[in-house]
Design a protein around this motif. Sequence first.
Motif, PDB file in Angstrom:
ATOM      1  N   LEU A  10       0.824  -1.215   0.000  1.00  0.00           N
ATOM      2  CA  LEU A  10       0.000   0.000   0.000  1.00  0.00           C
ATOM      3  C   LEU A  10       0.852   1.257   0.000  1.00  0.00           C
ATOM      4  O   LEU A  10       0.578   2.212  -0.732  1.00  0.00           O
ATOM      5  CB  LEU A  10      -0.936   0.009   1.212  1.00  0.00           C
ATOM      6  CG  LEU A  10      -2.109  -0.949   1.140  1.00  0.00           C
ATOM      7  CD1 LEU A  10      -2.836  -0.994   2.481  1.00  0.00           C
ATOM      8  CD2 LEU A  10      -3.059  -0.551   0.028  1.00  0.00           C
ATOM      9  N   LEU A  11       1.882   1.274   0.823  1.00  0.00           N
ATOM     10  CA  LEU A  11       2.738   2.458   0.933  1.00  0.00           C
ATOM     11  C   LEU A  11       3.492   2.744  -0.355  1.00  0.00           C
ATOM     12  O   LEU A  11       3.770   3.899  -0.673  1.00  0.00           O
ATOM     13  CB  LEU A  11       3.729   2.301   2.086  1.00  0.00           C
ATOM     14  CG  LEU A  11       3.121   2.353   3.485  1.00  0.00           C
ATOM     15  CD1 LEU A  11       4.180   2.022   4.531  1.00  0.00           C
ATOM     16  CD2 LEU A  11       2.479   3.694   3.763  1.00  0.00           C
ATOM     17  N   GLU A  12       3.829   1.711  -1.101  1.00  0.00           N
ATOM     18  CA  GLU A  12       4.595   1.889  -2.337  1.00  0.00           C
ATOM     19  C   GLU A  12       3.726   2.002  -3.585  1.00  0.00           C
ATOM     20  O   GLU A  12       4.234   2.178  -4.685  1.00  0.00           O
ATOM     21  CB  GLU A  12       5.600   0.737  -2.494  1.00  0.00           C
ATOM     22  CG  GLU A  12       6.696   0.777  -1.448  1.00  0.00           C
ATOM     23  CD  GLU A  12       7.445   2.110  -1.409  1.00  0.00           C
ATOM     24  OE1 GLU A  12       7.765   2.661  -2.482  1.00  0.00           O
ATOM     25  OE2 GLU A  12       7.691   2.619  -0.298  1.00  0.00           O
ATOM     26  N   SER A  13       2.425   1.935  -3.418  1.00  0.00           N
ATOM     27  CA  SER A  13       1.523   1.997  -4.563  1.00  0.00           C
ATOM     28  C   SER A  13       1.447   3.404  -5.151  1.00  0.00           C
ATOM     29  O   SER A  13       1.394   4.389  -4.417  1.00  0.00           O
ATOM     30  CB  SER A  13       0.116   1.574  -4.128  1.00  0.00           C
ATOM     31  OG  SER A  13      -0.809   1.847  -5.158  1.00  0.00           O
ATOM     32  N   PRO A  14       1.395   3.505  -6.475  1.00  0.00           N
ATOM     33  CA  PRO A  14       1.204   4.814  -7.104  1.00  0.00           C
ATOM     34  C   PRO A  14      -0.269   5.197  -7.248  1.00  0.00           C
ATOM     35  O   PRO A  14      -0.586   6.256  -7.783  1.00  0.00           O
ATOM     36  CB  PRO A  14       1.853   4.624  -8.481  1.00  0.00           C
ATOM     37  CG  PRO A  14       1.633   3.182  -8.785  1.00  0.00           C
ATOM     38  CD  PRO A  14       1.735   2.469  -7.447  1.00  0.00           C
ATOM     39  N   ALA A  15      -1.186   4.360  -6.766  1.00  0.00           N
ATOM     40  CA  ALA A  15      -2.611   4.619  -6.962  1.00  0.00           C
ATOM     41  C   ALA A  15      -3.087   5.844  -6.179  1.00  0.00           C
ATOM     42  O   ALA A  15      -3.596   6.795  -6.754  1.00  0.00           O
ATOM     43  CB  ALA A  15      -3.422   3.390  -6.578  1.00  0.00           C
ATOM     44  N   PRO A  86      -9.696  21.302  -2.532  1.00  0.00           N
ATOM     45  CA  PRO A  86      -8.804  21.617  -3.637  1.00  0.00           C
ATOM     46  C   PRO A  86      -7.362  21.482  -3.170  1.00  0.00           C
ATOM     47  O   PRO A  86      -7.076  21.590  -1.971  1.00  0.00           O
ATOM     48  CB  PRO A  86      -9.141  23.072  -3.965  1.00  0.00           C
ATOM     49  CG  PRO A  86      -9.614  23.634  -2.670  1.00  0.00           C
ATOM     50  CD  PRO A  86     -10.282  22.496  -1.939  1.00  0.00           C
ATOM     51  N   ALA A  87      -6.469  21.243  -4.100  1.00  0.00           N
ATOM     52  CA  ALA A  87      -5.041  21.157  -3.786  1.00  0.00           C
ATOM     53  C   ALA A  87      -4.262  21.702  -4.974  1.00  0.00           C
ATOM     54  O   ALA A  87      -4.833  22.016  -6.012  1.00  0.00           O
ATOM     55  CB  ALA A  87      -4.642  19.710  -3.503  1.00  0.00           C
ATOM     56  N   SER A  96      -8.589  18.420  -7.514  1.00  0.00           N
ATOM     57  CA  SER A  96      -9.601  18.114  -6.505  1.00  0.00           C
ATOM     58  C   SER A  96      -9.252  16.780  -5.851  1.00  0.00           C
ATOM     59  O   SER A  96      -8.951  15.810  -6.545  1.00  0.00           O
ATOM     60  CB  SER A  96     -10.990  18.034  -7.143  1.00  0.00           C
ATOM     61  OG  SER A  96     -11.337  19.270  -7.710  1.00  0.00           O
ATOM     62  N   LEU A  97      -9.297  16.766  -4.522  1.00  0.00           N
ATOM     63  CA  LEU A  97      -8.945  15.575  -3.758  1.00  0.00           C
ATOM     64  C   LEU A  97     -10.060  15.165  -2.824  1.00  0.00           C
ATOM     65  O   LEU A  97     -10.830  15.999  -2.365  1.00  0.00           O
ATOM     66  CB  LEU A  97      -7.719  15.846  -2.880  1.00  0.00           C
ATOM     67  CG  LEU A  97      -6.439  16.284  -3.540  1.00  0.00           C
ATOM     68  CD1 LEU A  97      -5.417  16.627  -2.465  1.00  0.00           C
ATOM     69  CD2 LEU A  97      -5.917  15.209  -4.454  1.00  0.00           C
ATOM     70  N   GLU A  98     -10.089  13.888  -2.517  1.00  0.00           N
ATOM     71  CA  GLU A  98     -10.865  13.368  -1.396  1.00  0.00           C
ATOM     72  C   GLU A  98      -9.871  12.656  -0.504  1.00  0.00           C
ATOM     73  O   GLU A  98      -8.968  11.972  -0.989  1.00  0.00           O
ATOM     74  CB  GLU A  98     -11.934  12.384  -1.867  1.00  0.00           C
ATOM     75  CG  GLU A  98     -13.061  13.050  -2.612  1.00  0.00           C
ATOM     76  CD  GLU A  98     -14.142  12.077  -3.056  1.00  0.00           C
ATOM     77  OE1 GLU A  98     -15.207  12.574  -3.428  1.00  0.00           O
ATOM     78  OE2 GLU A  98     -13.916  10.848  -3.032  1.00  0.00           O
ATOM     79  N   ARG A 119      -6.983  10.811  -2.687  1.00  0.00           N
ATOM     80  CA  ARG A 119      -7.299  10.336  -4.031  1.00  0.00           C
ATOM     81  C   ARG A 119      -7.609  11.547  -4.903  1.00  0.00           C
ATOM     82  O   ARG A 119      -8.371  12.434  -4.517  1.00  0.00           O
ATOM     83  CB  ARG A 119      -8.504   9.410  -3.983  1.00  0.00           C
ATOM     84  CG  ARG A 119      -8.957   8.945  -5.361  1.00  0.00           C
ATOM     85  CD  ARG A 119      -9.864   7.766  -5.275  1.00  0.00           C
ATOM     86  NE  ARG A 119      -9.048   6.619  -4.855  1.00  0.00           N
ATOM     87  CZ  ARG A 119      -9.556   5.502  -4.373  1.00  0.00           C
ATOM     88  NH1 ARG A 119     -10.841   5.348  -4.239  1.00  0.00           N
ATOM     89  NH2 ARG A 119      -8.759   4.510  -4.014  1.00  0.00           N
ATOM     90  N   ASP A 120      -7.033  11.565  -6.093  1.00  0.00           N
ATOM     91  CA  ASP A 120      -7.297  12.633  -7.055  1.00  0.00           C
ATOM     92  C   ASP A 120      -8.650  12.357  -7.715  1.00  0.00           C
ATOM     93  O   ASP A 120      -8.826  11.343  -8.374  1.00  0.00           O
ATOM     94  CB  ASP A 120      -6.186  12.670  -8.104  1.00  0.00           C
ATOM     95  CG  ASP A 120      -6.331  13.799  -9.114  1.00  0.00           C
ATOM     96  OD1 ASP A 120      -7.383  14.465  -9.145  1.00  0.00           O
ATOM     97  OD2 ASP A 120      -5.373  14.004  -9.878  1.00  0.00           O
ATOM     98  N   VAL A 121      -9.603  13.267  -7.506  1.00  0.00           N
ATOM     99  CA  VAL A 121     -10.940  13.119  -8.087  1.00  0.00           C
ATOM    100  C   VAL A 121     -11.233  14.265  -9.056  1.00  0.00           C
ATOM    101  O   VAL A 121     -12.396  14.579  -9.336  1.00  0.00           O
ATOM    102  CB  VAL A 121     -12.025  13.018  -6.989  1.00  0.00           C
ATOM    103  CG1 VAL A 121     -11.853  11.731  -6.186  1.00  0.00           C
ATOM    104  CG2 VAL A 121     -12.022  14.245  -6.092  1.00  0.00           C
ATOM    105  N   THR A 122     -10.184  14.878  -9.583  1.00  0.00           N
ATOM    106  CA  THR A 122     -10.341  16.027 -10.474  1.00  0.00           C
ATOM    107  C   THR A 122     -11.213  15.690 -11.679  1.00  0.00           C
ATOM    108  O   THR A 122     -12.132  16.456 -12.021  1.00  0.00           O
ATOM    109  CB  THR A 122      -8.962  16.539 -10.945  1.00  0.00           C
ATOM    110  OG1 THR A 122      -8.166  16.815  -9.792  1.00  0.00           O
ATOM    111  CG2 THR A 122      -9.097  17.784 -11.792  1.00  0.00           C
ATOM    112  N   ALA A 123     -10.967  14.583 -12.340  1.00  0.00           N
ATOM    113  CA  ALA A 123     -11.731  14.223 -13.537  1.00  0.00           C
ATOM    114  C   ALA A 123     -13.208  14.043 -13.197  1.00  0.00           C
ATOM    115  O   ALA A 123     -14.079  14.544 -13.917  1.00  0.00           O
ATOM    116  CB  ALA A 123     -11.165  12.952 -14.172  1.00  0.00           C
ATOM    117  N   ARG A 124     -13.501  13.372 -12.113  1.00  0.00           N
ATOM    118  CA  ARG A 124     -14.896  13.164 -11.702  1.00  0.00           C
ATOM    119  C   ARG A 124     -15.555  14.495 -11.343  1.00  0.00           C
ATOM    120  O   ARG A 124     -16.685  14.763 -11.730  1.00  0.00           O
ATOM    121  CB  ARG A 124     -14.967  12.199 -10.525  1.00  0.00           C
ATOM    122  CG  ARG A 124     -16.408  11.890 -10.127  1.00  0.00           C
ATOM    123  CD  ARG A 124     -16.481  10.912  -9.016  1.00  0.00           C
ATOM    124  NE  ARG A 124     -15.871  11.523  -7.846  1.00  0.00           N
ATOM    125  CZ  ARG A 124     -15.710  10.912  -6.687  1.00  0.00           C
ATOM    126  NH1 ARG A 124     -16.069   9.659  -6.556  1.00  0.00           N
ATOM    127  NH2 ARG A 124     -15.171  11.527  -5.677  1.00  0.00           N
TER     128      ARG A 124
END
Length: 140
Positions: A10-15, A86-87, A96-98, A119-124
């Motif tokens: 989890l810590l190394e994930s790029p997700a 926002p970030a 936009s982040l959650e 999590r980046d939710v900009t597109a949504r």
Amino acid sequence: MDASAIAAALLESPADAIIATDRNGTITFWNPGAVRIFGHSADEAAGQSLDLIIPENQRARHWAGYREVMLTGQSRYSGGDVLAVPALHKDGRRISLEFTIVPLTDASGRITGLVSMLRDVTARFEEIRQLRRGVTVAQG
């Protein structure tokens, strides 16, 4: 399954971004997901204030909330509620982040910092905004 292997994955994930900060809001951990979402390398982010990613007009509100969590140990965003904010990306774009947070504590239970999962939710967010505009235009 080994819990430490799961944690490492989890810590190394790029997700999603995983960012840890100390009591003062100084970045102490910045995973590959944070690199992907914000554009700053781990070396660039480590030791920096969270102001690195917080839009200037959001900083007073952010720091008031951060100090409150450090004082009380309480946040509704550490119990599973998600905060949308926002970030800033390194290139100056607003995104936009959650996110949720988890307090870090020492052996005596004193809060030493926070870990945030973002999590980046900009597109949504943009898609919803476009749909609302379309509905407004269609009804108008």
